[in-house]
Design a protein around this motif. Structure first.
Motif, PDB file in Angstrom:
ATOM      1  N   ARG A 239      26.443  49.570 -14.211  1.00 37.94           N
ATOM      2  CA  ARG A 239      26.478  48.168 -13.812  1.00 37.94           C
ATOM      3  C   ARG A 239      25.033  47.679 -13.765  1.00 37.94           C
ATOM      4  O   ARG A 239      24.224  48.196 -12.996  1.00 37.94           O
ATOM      5  CB  ARG A 239      27.128  48.015 -12.441  1.00 37.94           C
ATOM      6  N   ASN A 240      24.722  46.718 -14.605  1.00 40.05           N
ATOM      7  CA  ASN A 240      23.386  46.130 -14.623  1.00 40.05           C
ATOM      8  C   ASN A 240      23.461  44.699 -14.111  1.00 40.05           C
ATOM      9  O   ASN A 240      24.245  43.900 -14.615  1.00 40.05           O
ATOM     10  CB  ASN A 240      22.840  46.077 -16.056  1.00 40.05           C
TER      11      ASN A 240
ATOM     12  N   ILE B 134      30.760  49.921 -19.231  1.00 39.19           N
ATOM     13  CA  ILE B 134      29.409  49.345 -19.183  1.00 39.19           C
ATOM     14  C   ILE B 134      29.519  47.856 -18.851  1.00 39.19           C
ATOM     15  O   ILE B 134      30.136  47.087 -19.587  1.00 39.19           O
ATOM     16  CB  ILE B 134      28.677  49.543 -20.524  1.00 39.19           C
ATOM     17  N   ASP B 135      28.919  47.486 -17.744  1.00 36.96           N
ATOM     18  CA  ASP B 135      29.038  46.120 -17.231  1.00 36.96           C
ATOM     19  C   ASP B 135      27.638  45.490 -17.157  1.00 36.96           C
ATOM     20  O   ASP B 135      26.765  45.997 -16.457  1.00 36.96           O
ATOM     21  CB  ASP B 135      29.685  46.197 -15.836  1.00 36.96           C
ATOM     22  N   ASN B 136      27.450  44.428 -17.889  1.00 33.67           N
ATOM     23  CA  ASN B 136      26.179  43.696 -17.840  1.00 33.67           C
ATOM     24  C   ASN B 136      26.387  42.332 -17.220  1.00 33.67           C
ATOM     25  O   ASN B 136      27.126  41.501 -17.757  1.00 33.67           O
ATOM     26  CB  ASN B 136      25.625  43.501 -19.259  1.00 33.67           C
ATOM     27  N   HIS B 137      25.755  42.117 -16.080  1.00 26.48           N
ATOM     28  CA  HIS B 137      25.747  40.802 -15.455  1.00 26.48           C
ATOM     29  C   HIS B 137      24.337  40.242 -15.554  1.00 26.48           C
ATOM     30  O   HIS B 137      23.382  40.922 -15.177  1.00 26.48           O
ATOM     31  CB  HIS B 137      26.136  40.910 -13.973  1.00 26.48           C
TER      32      HIS B 137
ATOM     33  N   GLN C  15      22.005  49.241 -11.635  1.00 36.77           N
ATOM     34  CA  GLN C  15      20.654  48.737 -11.780  1.00 36.77           C
ATOM     35  C   GLN C  15      20.584  47.277 -11.335  1.00 36.77           C
ATOM     36  O   GLN C  15      21.347  46.444 -11.813  1.00 36.77           O
ATOM     37  CB  GLN C  15      20.202  48.827 -13.246  1.00 36.77           C
ATOM     38  N   ASN C  16      19.685  46.999 -10.430  1.00 35.71           N
ATOM     39  CA  ASN C  16      19.389  45.613 -10.084  1.00 35.71           C
ATOM     40  C   ASN C  16      17.979  45.325 -10.533  1.00 35.71           C
ATOM     41  O   ASN C  16      17.051  46.065 -10.221  1.00 35.71           O
ATOM     42  CB  ASN C  16      19.498  45.394  -8.569  1.00 35.71           C
ATOM     43  N   ASN C  17      17.859  44.263 -11.282  1.00 24.46           N
ATOM     44  CA  ASN C  17      16.591  43.992 -11.926  1.00 24.46           C
ATOM     45  C   ASN C  17      16.309  42.509 -11.734  1.00 24.46           C
ATOM     46  O   ASN C  17      16.993  41.678 -12.306  1.00 24.46           O
ATOM     47  CB  ASN C  17      16.798  44.323 -13.413  1.00 24.46           C
ATOM     48  N   SER C  18      15.352  42.199 -10.895  1.00 17.70           N
ATOM     49  CA  SER C  18      15.109  40.761 -10.719  1.00 17.70           C
ATOM     50  C   SER C  18      13.681  40.391 -11.068  1.00 17.70           C
ATOM     51  O   SER C  18      12.730  41.069 -10.686  1.00 17.70           O
ATOM     52  CB  SER C  18      15.463  40.292  -9.309  1.00 17.70           C
TER      53      SER C  18
END
Lengths: 447, 253
Positions: A281-282, A309-312, A256-259
């Protein structure tokens, strides 16, 4: 030697996406003449020729490998015929007005409903919204940005842009009920590539809440790859609450790419809850464009088995007098892995910035692993910034205390784990949404 | 009711309790006094089942059952209640929910029917009134941000709800002002009955003005070196612990 092998593999998966793109183009019938499609084509070209999938040699992907994801040979998602009753367990009680349902990534008009809308408000599936040149024009700058991004998943998303949700709230208008976007994946013969794009466009002084839910209706071994891109554009003084709850099949891959872009005085509240999937991957980013904004990023992750689960997150404080507040908490059991990377950039002119960040993880097993990296980069001199990262076990004193009151060991531990995550839920103003999320977290505890 | 025989306990290979004998009959209040570091709190915690201690020898029987063989929660089900010196703050757990859940946990373990929501609420109100507590404490997270007095009062509320056979107060009076002390003492006095016993661990005689003990024991160097009636507590208040220490040391030599 090994790097050559990796690149060769990437070539193969890129070719595979090239074939998928041809099939996708055919499905577009005639619409492929639109200017929009030129952007898709240029995005595919960039995807195929100019960019590479990240490897663990890339700093931002040090703890998360996408190798397994790249081994899948996906097909375009096919809508399955499912009944309203089948999706009922996932439909939140607050979806009584606006509900957009996607099955295997494809919008389902017959399962969806869009309630009456005030003048100028648009709540629609992206495909429907893009029938109108006005809406095409609205997304055009963001789409260009996606297509030219250095992030290969964003570019891939732009290439396959069709399914998704489109919300536009005009000046000084408030959506009185949340927009609910529900994704259901069902049994299918092959693993699906699901490309989903959200555009949440908030004009000056507007207000809305958008809640996304991702669920699976199958137990099999199929590993879908869902590639989500969300653009949230908040003009001055707009308020957006964006909430995403994901409880997918434990084989699924999700990127997920959330900008978000925030105009002055705007308030963004983001709540990300990841309970399912094999690999998540967020990448969340908030770009503060003018002063006096508020950004609240809340996250909950709960991994069991071999979930990863990776949150950036990235908050870019460019102007002065902005506030950001970030709280991510998670529980990792069995051999689950978690990653948190919270980057906060406070640029030279961002005086009087107030930035708070906290990430806490409970490891419920000796084999669970968490990598946490707060990353504050401060170039202004009059700011208040704090960060904290804790990784630990339950407080044994607290376990003992509860047991002396007659609670069994398991009950005591579970109560404390609930309480640990509840600190994040508590931040949510709307109890109906909070209760809905809590129900799925409870299911995860029992799973 | 409670029979402790020659109990020896160590922590990190250091002996803390070195042969304790203590017998508590139903309805009795025993005060355990002693200088700092004498092992008072260890005794209270060992009774509740804290696992940080090594039991080197001796036995503890509670209502005929071998307490040392029982898990922490089993002891609570059997009727042992420890009021903590430092009650743990647990953010995110609502006090009201917690109080209700412990009532039913203990009832369930004792094969009593669990109470429903209105019954629990009624019981909770009743006990709160009994203790003169502020209802607002129910809405907060368990002990989180409570003042010292509020924490101790919340301990007394839990004790009142669970109605234990044996209440153990571990320095419940330390750090309390006179008003808070009275409230704690009133709670204990309200709960005193011919079937229920108390062990009151305290450093100061002050609490014993309000909770009048049947027996006072002085613990020193891990042993009970002196026992007597309530006048012993007054003597300690007046003369301090030095004379007890000297006597005990003389005997040891």
């Amino acid at each position: 030697m090994s790097s050559i092998v990796v690149e060769a593999k990437h070539t193969e998966i890129k070719e595979h996406f090239g074939l998928l793109f041809q099939a996708f183009e055919q499905s577009l019938n005639g619409q492929s003449a639109q200017p929009l499609h030129l952007i898709r084509q240029s995005a595919l070209k960039r995807f195929s020729e100019e960019l590479d999938f990240p490897t663990r040699r890339d700093e931002a992907w040090k703890y998360t490998s996408v190798n397994r994801l790249l081994q899948g040979r996906y097909e375009l998602g096919n809508a399955a015929d499912i009944s309203a009753a089948a999706i009922q367990p996932f439909v939140p009680p607050f979806a009584e007005k606006h509900l957009l349902v996607f099955v295997n990534g494809i919008y389902q008009e017959q399962l969806s409903q869009i309630g009456s809308l005030e003048n100028g408000v648009v709540v629609a599936s992206l495909k429907n919204a893009l029938q109108h040149p006005d809406n095409q024009e609205k997304i055009s700058p963001y789409l260009q940005e996606m297509a030219h991004s250095a992030n290969i998943f964003k570019v891939l998303n732009a290439a396959f842009l069709e399914q998704g949700s489109f919300v536009y709230v005009p000046k000084h208008t408030r959506l009185d009920r949340p927009v609910v976007v529900l994704h259901i994946s069902t049994n299918a013969t092959a693993a699906a590539f699901i490309n989903h794009s959200n555009f949440l466009l908030m004009d000056i002084g507007s207000e809305a809440t958008v809640v996304e839910g991702f669920f699976s209706l199958y137990d099999g071994d199929r590993a879908d790859f869902t590639n989500i891109n969300t653009v949230a554009a908040l003009q001055r003084n707009a308020r957006l609450t964006h909430c995403r709850l994901q409880y997918e099949n434990e084989q699924a891959f999700i990127v997920q790419n959330n900008s978000a872009q925030q105009g002055g005085d705007s308030v963004l509240t983001s709540i990300q809850v990841d309970l399912g999937a094999s690999l998540v991957r967020n990448n969340l980013s908030a770009h503060l464009l003018q002063s006096n904004t508020e950004t609240h990023l809340y996250g909950i992750y709960f991994g069991k088995g071999t979930q990863h689960i990776d949150n950036h997150t990235f908050i870019d404080h460019a102007p002065a007098h902005c506030q950001s507040n970030e709280l991510y908490k998670g529980i990792l059991a069995d051999s689950a892995r978690g990653v948190f990377n919270g980057q906060v950039m406070v640029r030279k002119d961002a005086q009087k910035t107030n930035a708070f960040q906290q990430n806490s993880t409970l490891l419920a097993s000796e084999k669970a692993i968490m990598d946490a990296k707060p990353q504050l980069e401060i170039f202004a001199d009059d700011v208040r910034c704090s960060h904290g990262a804790t990784i630990g076990q339950l407080d044994e004193q607290a376990v003992f205390y509860l047991r002396t009151r007659g609670l069994g060991e398991e009950q005591a531990r579970s109560l404390l784990q609930h309480a640990f995550l509840f600190e994040v839920l508590e931040k949510m103003e709307d109890d109906v949404i909070r209760n809905w999320i809590e129900g799925f977290i409870n299911q995860k505890f029992e799973a | 009711m409670l029979h402790i025989n020659n109990l020896k306990v160590s922590v990190n290979e250091k002996t803390i309790l070195n042969g304790i004998d203590l017998h508590v009959n139903p309805g009795e209040v025993h005060a355990i006094m002693g200088p700092n570091g004498s092992g008072k709190s260890t005794l209270a915690n060992v009774l509740a089942g804290r696992e940080d201690y090594e039991i080197e020898g001796g036995s503890i029987f509670f209502d005929g059952k071998d307490l040392l063989e029982m898990e922490v929660d089993e002891r609570a089900h059997a009727g042992i209640f420890l009021a903590f010196q430092y009650p743990v703050e647990i953010p995110g757990v609502s006090n009201a929910t917690f109080l209700k859940s412990i009532v039913n946990a203990v009832r369930k373990a004792n094969d009593q029917p669990e109470l429903n929501a209105p019954q629990l609420l009624k019981l909770l109100r009743e006990k709160i009134d009994l203790l003169g507590m502020d209802q607002k404490l129910l809405q907060r997270s368990l002990n989180e941000g409570f003042s010292g007095g509020e924490k101790k009062r919340n301990e007394m509320l839990q004790m009142a709800l669970l109605e234990p056979r044996l209440g153990i107060l571990d320095e419940t009076d330390s750090g309390l002002d006179i008003d808070a002390l009275r409230i704690v003492a009133d709670a204990v006095n309200q709960l005193r009955s011919p079937e229920r016993s108390f062990i009151v661990v305290t450093h100061y005689q002050r609490l014993l003005n309000y909770i009048v003990p049947d027996v006072v024991h002085v613990l020193y160097n891990g042993r009970i070196v002196k026992s007597g009636d309530k006048s012993l507590a007054l003597l300690l208040e007046e003369k301090g612990y030095d004379w007890v220490k000297e006597e005990a040391n003389a005997i040891a030599q």
